[in-house]
Each structure stands twice: as C-alpha cells, then as structure tokens.
Scaffold this motif. Structure first.
Motif, PDB file in Angstrom:
ATOM      1  N   PHE A 123      -3.054  -0.017  20.296  1.00 61.34           N
ATOM      2  CA  PHE A 123      -2.475   0.670  19.148  1.00 61.34           C
ATOM      3  C   PHE A 123      -2.147   2.138  19.418  1.00 61.34           C
ATOM      4  N   GLY A 124      -2.578   2.666  20.563  1.00 56.72           N
ATOM      5  CA  GLY A 124      -2.229   4.022  20.917  1.00 56.72           C
ATOM      6  C   GLY A 124      -2.904   5.102  20.100  1.00 56.72           C
ATOM      7  N   VAL A 125      -4.051   4.778  19.519  1.00 61.45           N
ATOM      8  CA  VAL A 125      -4.794   5.766  18.728  1.00 61.45           C
ATOM      9  C   VAL A 125      -6.267   5.695  19.109  1.00 61.45           C
ATOM     10  N   SER A 126      -6.978   6.777  18.845  1.00 59.79           N
ATOM     11  CA  SER A 126      -8.416   6.817  19.086  1.00 59.79           C
ATOM     12  C   SER A 126      -9.129   6.564  17.765  1.00 59.79           C
ATOM     13  N   PRO A 127      -9.728   5.388  17.569  1.00 56.37           N
ATOM     14  CA  PRO A 127     -10.333   5.058  16.273  1.00 56.37           C
ATOM     15  C   PRO A 127     -11.539   5.936  15.962  1.00 56.37           C
ATOM     16  N   LEU A 179       1.602  -2.997  12.924  1.00 52.98           N
ATOM     17  CA  LEU A 179       0.915  -1.763  12.540  1.00 52.98           C
ATOM     18  C   LEU A 179       1.350  -0.533  13.323  1.00 52.98           C
ATOM     19  N   ALA A 180       2.084  -0.702  14.400  1.00 57.85           N
ATOM     20  CA  ALA A 180       2.404   0.442  15.263  1.00 57.85           C
ATOM     21  C   ALA A 180       3.117   1.554  14.505  1.00 57.85           C
ATOM     22  N   THR A 181       4.147   1.229  13.758  1.00 57.00           N
ATOM     23  CA  THR A 181       4.910   2.271  13.064  1.00 57.00           C
ATOM     24  C   THR A 181       4.106   2.930  11.943  1.00 57.00           C
ATOM     25  N   PRO A 182       3.442   2.163  11.061  1.00 59.71           N
ATOM     26  CA  PRO A 182       2.611   2.822  10.040  1.00 59.71           C
ATOM     27  C   PRO A 182       1.526   3.711  10.637  1.00 59.71           C
ATOM     28  N   LEU A 183       0.934   3.297  11.746  1.00 61.26           N
ATOM     29  CA  LEU A 183      -0.091   4.119  12.382  1.00 61.26           C
ATOM     30  C   LEU A 183       0.510   5.399  12.942  1.00 61.26           C
ATOM     31  N   ALA A 184       1.653   5.277  13.564  1.00 64.74           N
ATOM     32  CA  ALA A 184       2.295   6.450  14.155  1.00 64.74           C
ATOM     33  C   ALA A 184       2.737   7.443  13.093  1.00 64.74           C
ATOM     34  N   ASN A 185       3.097   6.938  11.910  1.00 65.59           N
ATOM     35  CA  ASN A 185       3.592   7.800  10.835  1.00 65.59           C
ATOM     36  C   ASN A 185       2.503   8.254   9.867  1.00 65.59           C
ATOM     37  N   GLY A 186       1.241   7.886  10.141  1.00 66.02           N
ATOM     38  CA  GLY A 186       0.146   8.294   9.262  1.00 66.02           C
ATOM     39  C   GLY A 186       0.084   7.548   7.955  1.00 66.02           C
ATOM     40  N   SER A 209      -7.889   9.279   3.049  1.00 69.81           N
ATOM     41  CA  SER A 209      -7.900   8.627   4.354  1.00 69.81           C
ATOM     42  C   SER A 209      -9.077   9.153   5.158  1.00 69.81           C
ATOM     43  N   VAL A 210      -9.359   8.483   6.265  1.00 64.67           N
ATOM     44  CA  VAL A 210     -10.431   8.952   7.141  1.00 64.67           C
ATOM     45  C   VAL A 210     -10.098  10.338   7.682  1.00 64.67           C
ATOM     46  N   ALA A 211      -8.845  10.543   8.052  1.00 65.60           N
ATOM     47  CA  ALA A 211      -8.442  11.837   8.589  1.00 65.60           C
ATOM     48  C   ALA A 211      -8.687  12.952   7.572  1.00 65.60           C
ATOM     49  N   GLU A 212      -8.336  12.705   6.321  1.00 62.17           N
ATOM     50  CA  GLU A 212      -8.534  13.720   5.290  1.00 62.17           C
ATOM     51  C   GLU A 212     -10.012  13.940   5.017  1.00 62.17           C
ATOM     52  N   ILE A 213     -10.797  12.874   5.013  1.00 58.38           N
ATOM     53  CA  ILE A 213     -12.237  12.996   4.801  1.00 58.38           C
ATOM     54  C   ILE A 213     -12.852  13.864   5.895  1.00 58.38           C
ATOM     55  N   CYS A 219       0.832  -1.210   0.000  1.00 58.44           N
ATOM     56  CA  CYS A 219       0.000   0.000   0.000  1.00 58.44           C
ATOM     57  C   CYS A 219       0.864   1.255   0.000  1.00 58.44           C
ATOM     58  N   GLU A 220       1.919   1.265   0.790  1.00 56.28           N
ATOM     59  CA  GLU A 220       2.794   2.430   0.830  1.00 56.28           C
ATOM     60  C   GLU A 220       3.421   2.683  -0.534  1.00 56.28           C
ATOM     61  N   GLY A 221       3.730   1.608  -1.261  1.00 58.58           N
ATOM     62  CA  GLY A 221       4.273   1.763  -2.602  1.00 58.58           C
ATOM     63  C   GLY A 221       3.285   2.397  -3.562  1.00 58.58           C
ATOM     64  N   LEU A 222       1.993   2.197  -3.314  1.00 54.34           N
ATOM     65  CA  LEU A 222       0.952   2.792  -4.149  1.00 54.34           C
ATOM     66  C   LEU A 222       0.539   4.178  -3.672  1.00 54.34           C
ATOM     67  N   GLY A 223       1.055   4.597  -2.521  1.00 51.75           N
ATOM     68  CA  GLY A 223       0.618   5.874  -1.942  1.00 51.75           C
ATOM     69  C   GLY A 223      -0.752   5.781  -1.310  1.00 51.75           C
ATOM     70  N   VAL A 224      -1.114   4.595  -0.839  1.00 49.50           N
ATOM     71  CA  VAL A 224      -2.434   4.338  -0.265  1.00 49.50           C
ATOM     72  C   VAL A 224      -2.317   4.209   1.251  1.00 49.50           C
ATOM     73  N   VAL A 225      -3.237   4.858   1.979  1.00 45.35           N
ATOM     74  CA  VAL A 225      -3.316   4.739   3.436  1.00 45.35           C
ATOM     75  C   VAL A 225      -4.485   3.806   3.754  1.00 45.35           C
ATOM     76  N   PRO A 226      -4.219   2.522   4.028  1.00 46.69           N
ATOM     77  CA  PRO A 226      -5.317   1.600   4.303  1.00 46.69           C
ATOM     78  C   PRO A 226      -5.929   1.854   5.676  1.00 46.69           C
ATOM     79  N   SER A 227      -7.233   1.654   5.770  1.00 52.90           N
ATOM     80  CA  SER A 227      -7.938   1.739   7.053  1.00 52.90           C
ATOM     81  C   SER A 227      -8.225   0.317   7.512  1.00 52.90           C
ATOM     82  N   TYR A 228      -7.507  -0.134   8.534  1.00 54.15           N
ATOM     83  CA  TYR A 228      -7.660  -1.485   9.063  1.00 54.15           C
ATOM     84  C   TYR A 228      -8.762  -1.483  10.116  1.00 54.15           C
ATOM     85  N   LEU A 229      -9.875  -2.113   9.796  1.00 54.79           N
ATOM     86  CA  LEU A 229     -11.002  -2.209  10.712  1.00 54.79           C
ATOM     87  C   LEU A 229     -10.837  -3.491  11.519  1.00 54.79           C
ATOM     88  N   VAL A 230     -10.335  -3.344  12.743  1.00 57.71           N
ATOM     89  CA  VAL A 230      -9.917  -4.511  13.512  1.00 57.71           C
ATOM     90  C   VAL A 230     -10.995  -4.945  14.495  1.00 57.71           C
TER      91      VAL A 230
END
Length: 332
Positions: free
Chosen positions: A143-147, A86-93, A322-326, A61-72
């Motif tokens: 994961f240290g984030v607020s979904p 997932l910790a590092t990709p989440l921390a780096n957006g 991404s959700v953040a951008e939306i 996904c990073e190679g495509l420039g895509v930010v996947p939303s993992y619904l866990v």
C-alpha cells in the motif's frame, strides 16, 4: 494441561487532546477475509469475494466526509485487488490503513491452530513479533504507507504487545474492548478498562483508542458490577434491557439497531467521551458472509445505520477524525 491466561497491561494515564480537538468520532474497519465464524480456525479455508464492495463503501464514506481506517490482515495486505481499490484514497488522505493480526492466516506458521492461539497476545512473544513484522512490512510494500494503527484480531492484545508496538514505531492501538470479557475463550478481560483514550505506557509512546461500548438504563452506573453477573443468565439480560434497567450497547452496526445506537450515543455524549470509536467487519459489506448481513435488505440497513449515526453526531457537534489528526492533536 491448561495454559495461563494472558492479560493486557493496566491502563496508563488518560490521554489529553489540544483544546481545538473537541469531541470526535473515528471509523475502524476490520478488513479481513471471509471465514466461518462458527467453525474451527484454519490456515486456508477463507475467501475474498466481498473485496469489490470496499470500493462502494469508500465512496460512501467520502460522501459523509469520513476517513475510514482499514485494519487489514494478511490476506488483504497481500491482495492486488485491495491495493487497486485503496491506493488512491490512501494517497489522497481519504482513507487510512492499519494492521490487524489474525495469527492463523499470518506467516510464519509455527504455532498450532486452535482457539487459544487465535489471540495473538497468547503466542510466545517471538512468534507474535515475527507475524506482526511480516504483516507490517507487507502492508508497507503493497500500500506504500507506514501503518500507525494496530488492532489485534479478536481483540487479542497480550502482555508483550505494547513493547512490540513501541519497538515497531506503531503509535496507536485500538485492540481494547471495554466492558467485554473474553477470558472464557482464553482471551483478554477488558471489563474493567476505561472508555476514554489512554496511554499504554509511562513514556506516552503508544496511545490506546478503546472501542466504544456503553451501558444504558437506569442501572447503567452500576453496570460494571451488575452486567457480568446477569450476562451469565441470558434471559435475565433480556429482561433487564426490556425494562430499561441495564443494557450493554457496542457502537457497531453488527447486531446494534439504529435506536440502540442513538441511545448509546446519548450516553457517550452525556459522559463527555472525547473520542467515539466505531467498528465493523468488512465481510459484512456483502450479503452472506456474516450473520449480521444475510440479505440485501440487511446491507441497506448497515448503510442506513452509518447515515443515522453520523447525522446524529453531527447535530451534537461531534466531527469525524482520523488517526493522523489524533496523533497531531494528542498532548504528550
């Protein structure tokens, strides 16, 4: 005694986005345990053997420039390996995490395990709420984030879910699957819902991002009327699709070929959908866990599907989001 069918709320006002938002595409991943989709639901007969494949998919996904939303869901939310991947990709957006509720594996365990109760929206509101909050808090802790994104497992949004999301401060839902009707399995009927994002309430506090499915064919404008009738006759559905009259195409690599996906994208672009929502299930990242990916060749085809879809969308000026951008771009 049969129990009453629950339904999602009626669609609210159509969402509008900032002028520079353009048309976008978001990738959602139902990140869940492996289990037998054809068997009965169980509390404990599942696995997480495919989880290491998430690392490869995230790099892809990073190679495509895509930010996947993992619904866990619960087994993933409480997995140390999922956190490590997932910790590092989440921390780096470079990735986002959301909530997916599978009631049968999510504590507290108070309800009977059966098909009706596999749709979270069918549960008594206090049980649905308790399960949801336990899951939300587990995700935040691990994961240290607020979904900020929710999908009811099996698309089981119910009459109390919107209020639950409002109370929990989760601003975006993606449980609705327009053009699909699950009422024969005690689930919701989404057949009449719009494809465009819309607000679930008049307060504009919960934004709905419906999964993208379109009708294709000469009769596609009559699809909402015709498809429910011909879908009761599987052979007729095949005939209508083969003749180019009417075909329902969900935008997922699971069961949808690249050619079908391109046809569906043409329809979505023709209808000027502001947002295309792609989806698939994480166990399909390893052969043998879903009926869609049984061999290494099938897995290669899944990756090829994403390459083709994103290349085609890029040619038409549709950029990943991404959700953040939306949430930053939607007008309230």
């Amino acid at each position: 005694m049969s129990q009453p069918k629950t339904s999602p709320p009626p669609p609210g006002s159509r969402a509008r986005f900032a002028s520079d938002f353009g048309r976008r595409v978001i990738l959602t991943v139902d990140t869940e345990e492996e289990f037998d989709w054809s068997g009965p639901f169980t509390r404990d007969r599942h696995g997480l053997d495919h989880l290491p494949r998430l690392r490869n998919f995230q790099e892809f996904c990073e190679g495509l420039g895509v930010v996947p939303s993992y619904l866990v869901d619960w087994p993933i939310a409480t997995s140390a390996l999922a956190k490590d991947i997932l910790a590092t990709p989440l921390a780096n957006g470079r990735a986002e995490v959301g909530i997916q509720l599978h009631p049968w594996v999510n504590p507290p365990f108070e309800e009977e395990v059966n098909e009706r109760n596999s749709f979270a929206g069918n549960l008594p509101p206090d049980i649905e709420r308790a399960k949801f909050l336990r899951l939300r808090d587990a995700i935040a802790e691990n994961f240290g984030v607020s979904p900020q994104l929710y999908r009811a497992g099996r698309y089981g949004f119910g009459p109390a879910t919107a209020e639950l999301l409002r109370e929990a401060g989760v601003g975006v839902d993606t449980s609705f699957r327009p053009l699909f009707d699950y009422s024969d399995r005690h689930g919701p009927d989404y057949s009449g819902y719009p494809l465009e994002p819309f607000w679930l309430d008049g307060e504009m506090s919960v934004l709905e991002l419906p999964l993208t499915t379109v009708y294709w064919g000469m009769l596609r404008r009559q699809g909402r009327l015709l498809h429910p009738m011909i879908s009761r006759m599987p052979r007729m559905s095949g005939v209508f699709a083969k003749l180019g009259l009417l075909e329902r195409i969900p935008l997922t690599p699971e069961g949808t070929s690249i050619d079908e996906a391109i046809r569906a994208l043409d329809m979505a672009l023709d209808d000027r959908l502001p947002l295309i929502v792609l989806s698939f299930h994480s166990p399909s990242l390893a052969p043998g866990y879903t009926s869609y990916v049984e061999t290494d060749a099938d897995l290669d085809a899944l990756y090829d599907w994403f390459r083709a879809v994103y290349a085609y969308l890029g040619q038409h000026g549709v950029k990943p989001t991404s959700v953040a951008e939306i949430m930053r771009s939607v007008e309230t």
